[in-house]
Design a protein around this motif. Structure first.
Motif, PDB file in Angstrom:
ATOM      1  N   ASP A   1     -63.631  47.258  -3.334  1.00  0.00           N
ATOM      2  CA  ASP A   1     -64.759  46.768  -4.113  1.00  0.00           C
ATOM      3  C   ASP A   1     -66.045  47.151  -3.477  1.00  0.00           C
ATOM      4  OD1 ASP A   1     -63.042  46.051  -5.971  1.00  0.00           O
ATOM      5  OD2 ASP A   1     -62.800  43.881  -5.473  1.00  0.00           O
TER       6      ASP A   1
ATOM      7  N   SER B   1     -55.336  48.382  -8.298  1.00  0.00           N
ATOM      8  CA  SER B   1     -55.983  47.580  -7.584  1.00  0.00           C
ATOM      9  C   SER B   1     -55.332  46.411  -7.306  1.00  0.00           C
ATOM     10  CB  SER B   1     -57.338  47.220  -8.150  1.00  0.00           C
ATOM     11  OG  SER B   1     -57.194  46.443  -9.288  1.00  0.00           O
TER      12      SER B   1
ATOM     13  N   HIS C   1     -64.961  50.665 -11.173  1.00  0.00           N
ATOM     14  CA  HIS C   1     -63.871  51.499 -10.673  1.00  0.00           C
ATOM     15  C   HIS C   1     -63.690  52.698 -11.436  1.00  0.00           C
ATOM     16  CE1 HIS C   1     -62.486  48.900  -7.423  1.00  0.00           C
ATOM     17  NE2 HIS C   1     -62.062  47.881  -8.395  1.00  0.00           N
TER      18      HIS C   1
ATOM     19  N   HIS D   1     -65.872  44.883 -14.150  1.00  0.00           N
ATOM     20  CA  HIS D   1     -65.411  45.229 -12.773  1.00  0.00           C
ATOM     21  C   HIS D   1     -64.657  46.430 -12.896  1.00  0.00           C
ATOM     22  CE1 HIS D   1     -64.329  44.837  -8.697  1.00  0.00           C
ATOM     23  NE2 HIS D   1     -63.052  45.279  -9.009  1.00  0.00           N
TER      24      HIS D   1
HETATM   25 ZN    ZN Z   1     -61.696  46.003  -7.518  1.00  0.00          ZN
END
Ligand code: ZN
Ligand code: KG4
Length: 354
Positions: free
Chosen positions: A309, A139, A119, A115
Motif C-alpha cells: 500500500d 493483497s 493497485h 483502492h
Molecule cells: Zn492494498
C-alpha cells in the motif's frame, strides 16, 4: 499535471505527489508511507479504531512532507485524490475528509479512488502497459483475476471463495510464530526451508475456471503444526517454504486458466500484470513470469515498494481518472465495500470482506 494522493484504507498512512510528465517511477515526485506496525503489534493484527486515530494523528504532517519533498505547494496541484474505499471505514473517512477539505479550500477537483484500482493501474505508472491486460490482484483482502479493459472497466474472471491470499500468508505466519505482516516473514523463512518436508494441499488446482480457495491450506498447516511437539526453527522454515510453494502452485494453475479465458475475451491483450502486497514476493513473481512466458504473454510486476500500500498509486489513478474527466462531488460517501467489477456476483461463500 501534479496530483496529491492520500491513502488511509488500512494500516499505512501515505501521501504522495505524482506528475504525468516523465517516464515510469520518475513521475513520482514524493512517496511517503508511515507504517502503523508498532501501534498494532501488541494485538497481533490490525485494530480498526487504533488505525483510524493513527491516520488522523499523522496525515497532516505526511501531506506537508510530501509537498515539501516534491518542492511544490497546494497551488501547483491539478487535483486531490484519496482512497474512497474499500477498506477499514474509519481510516477511509479520515483520508476522504482531508482530501475534500483541501479540494474545497483550494478549489481543486476531488477524485475518490477505488483502492483496488490504485493497485490495478500501478503497472501503468511503473511501466508503459497498454489496455487491455490480465490482472492478478493479490493483497491482504483480495485475490482476483480481472480483465482490465480501461480505466474503470474491469471484468472479474475469478476470485477467492474464502480467504484472500495475503491472509493465507498472514495466518500461516501467525501459526508458525513468525510475526506480522506474515508475507515478508514467510518469504524470508522460506529461503532456509525445504518445501518437500511438510505436506500441504493445493486447493482448486486442476479445476476448471480460475477461482481460488485458501482456507483449506490454513487448516492443513494448523494440523501439521499440531503434529509437532515443539516448533523448531527448521520445521518453521520448511513449513514456510511449503506454504509459499503451495500458494505459488495454486496461483500459477489458476492464472494459466485465466490467461486462456482472457485470450478469448481480449484477443489484443498480451500482458499479465501482478499487483497488490503479495506481488512483492520474489518467488511468486518468478513463477508467474515463467507461466506468462510459456503462454507468450509479457509479464509486468511493479517494484515491491509500489506493490504494497502506498499513495503514489492513488495519485496515479487520480491522474488517469482526471484526464478522462472523472471527478467526484464533495458529498461522496466513503465505501467500506467497493468491487471493481460491480456486475460480478458475490463469490460463493464470501464473508464480510470488501
Ligand atoms: Zn492494498
Ligand atoms: O496491498 P497490501 O499492502 O494491503 C492490502 O490492500 O491488503 O497487501 C498486504 C498483504 C499482507 O497480507 C502481507 O502479508 C502481504 O501483502 N505481503 C506479502 C509480501 N509483502 C506483503 N506476501 C507475500 N510475500 C511478500 N513479500
Amino acid at each position: 499535471m501534479l496530483m496529491l494522493g492520500i491513502e488511509t484504507s488500512c494500516d499505512e498512512t501515505a501521501a504522495a505527489i505524482v506528475s504525468d510528465e516523465g517516464v515510469g517511477p520518475a513521475r513520482i515526485r514524493s512517496d511517503l508511507v508511515f507504517s502503523q506496525l508498532a501501534e498494532h503489534r501488541p494485538y497481533g493484527g490490525i485494530v480498526p479504531e487504533i488505525a483510524a486515530r493513527a491516520h488522523l494523528d499523522r496525515l497532516d504532517a505526511l501531506i506537508a512532507g510530501a509537498l515539501d519533498e516534491a518542492n511544490v505547494g497546494f497551488g501547483d496541484l491539478a487535483g486531490v485524490a484519496a482512497t474512497g474505499g474499500p477498506g477499514l471505514i474509519g481510516g477511509v473517512i479520515v483520508g476522504v475528509m482531508e482530501a475534500k477539505a483541501i479540494a474545497l479550500a483550494r478549489r481543486l477537483p476531488f477524485i475518490a479512488v477505488n483502492h483496488l484500482e490504485g493497485h490495478a493501474l500501478t503497472a501503468r505508472l511503473s511501466d508503459e502497459v497498454a489496455f487491455p491486460f490480465l490482472l492478478l490482484l493479490v493483497s491482504g483482502g483480495h485475490c482476483q483475476l480481472l480483465a482490465v479493459e480501461g480505466v474503470g472497466r474491469y471484468r472479474r474472471l475469478g476470485t477467492t471463495l474464502d480467504d484472500a491470499v495475503g491472509e493465507a500468508f498472514d495466518k500461516g505466519a501467525k501459526l508458525l510464530g513468525l510475526g506480522y505482516p506474515g508475507g515478508p516473514a514467510i518469504e524470508i523463512a522460506a529461503r532456509r526451508g525445504d518445501a518437500s518436508r511438510v505436506a500441504l494441499p493445493r486447493p482448486m488446482k486442476g479445476r476448471a475456471g480460475c477461482d481460488f480457495s485458501f482456507a483449506g491450506l490454513k487448516t492443513a498447516l494448523r494440523e501439521r503444526v499440531d503434529e509437532q511437539r515443539e516448533l523448531s526453527d527448521s520445521f518453521c522454515a520448511n513449513a514456510a517454504a511449503a506454504l509459499q510453494q503451495a500458494i505459488g502452485e495454486c496461483l500459477v494453475d489458476r492464472t494459466a486458466n485465466a490467461l486462456a479465458m482472457f485470450r478469448d475475451l481480449c484477443p489484443d491483450g498480451r500482458t499479465l500484470v501482478i499487483a497488490g502486497g503479495v506481488a512483492a514476493n520474489q518467488a511468486l513473481r518468478a513463477r508467474l513470469a515463467a507461466e506468462a512466458a510459456s503462454q507468450e504473454f509479457a509479464f509486468v510486476a511493479p517494484p515491491p515498494k509500489l506493490c504494497t500500500d502506498n499513495a503514489a498509486m492513488i495519485a496515479w489513478a487520480g491522474i488517469e481518472r482526471l484526464k478522462l474527466g472523472f471527478t467526484d462531488p464533495l458529498d461522496f460517501a466513503p465505501r467500506p465495500r467497493w468491487p471493481l467489477d460491480a456486475k460480478a456476483p458475490p463469490a460463493l461463500g464470501a464473508g464480510v470482506k470488501a
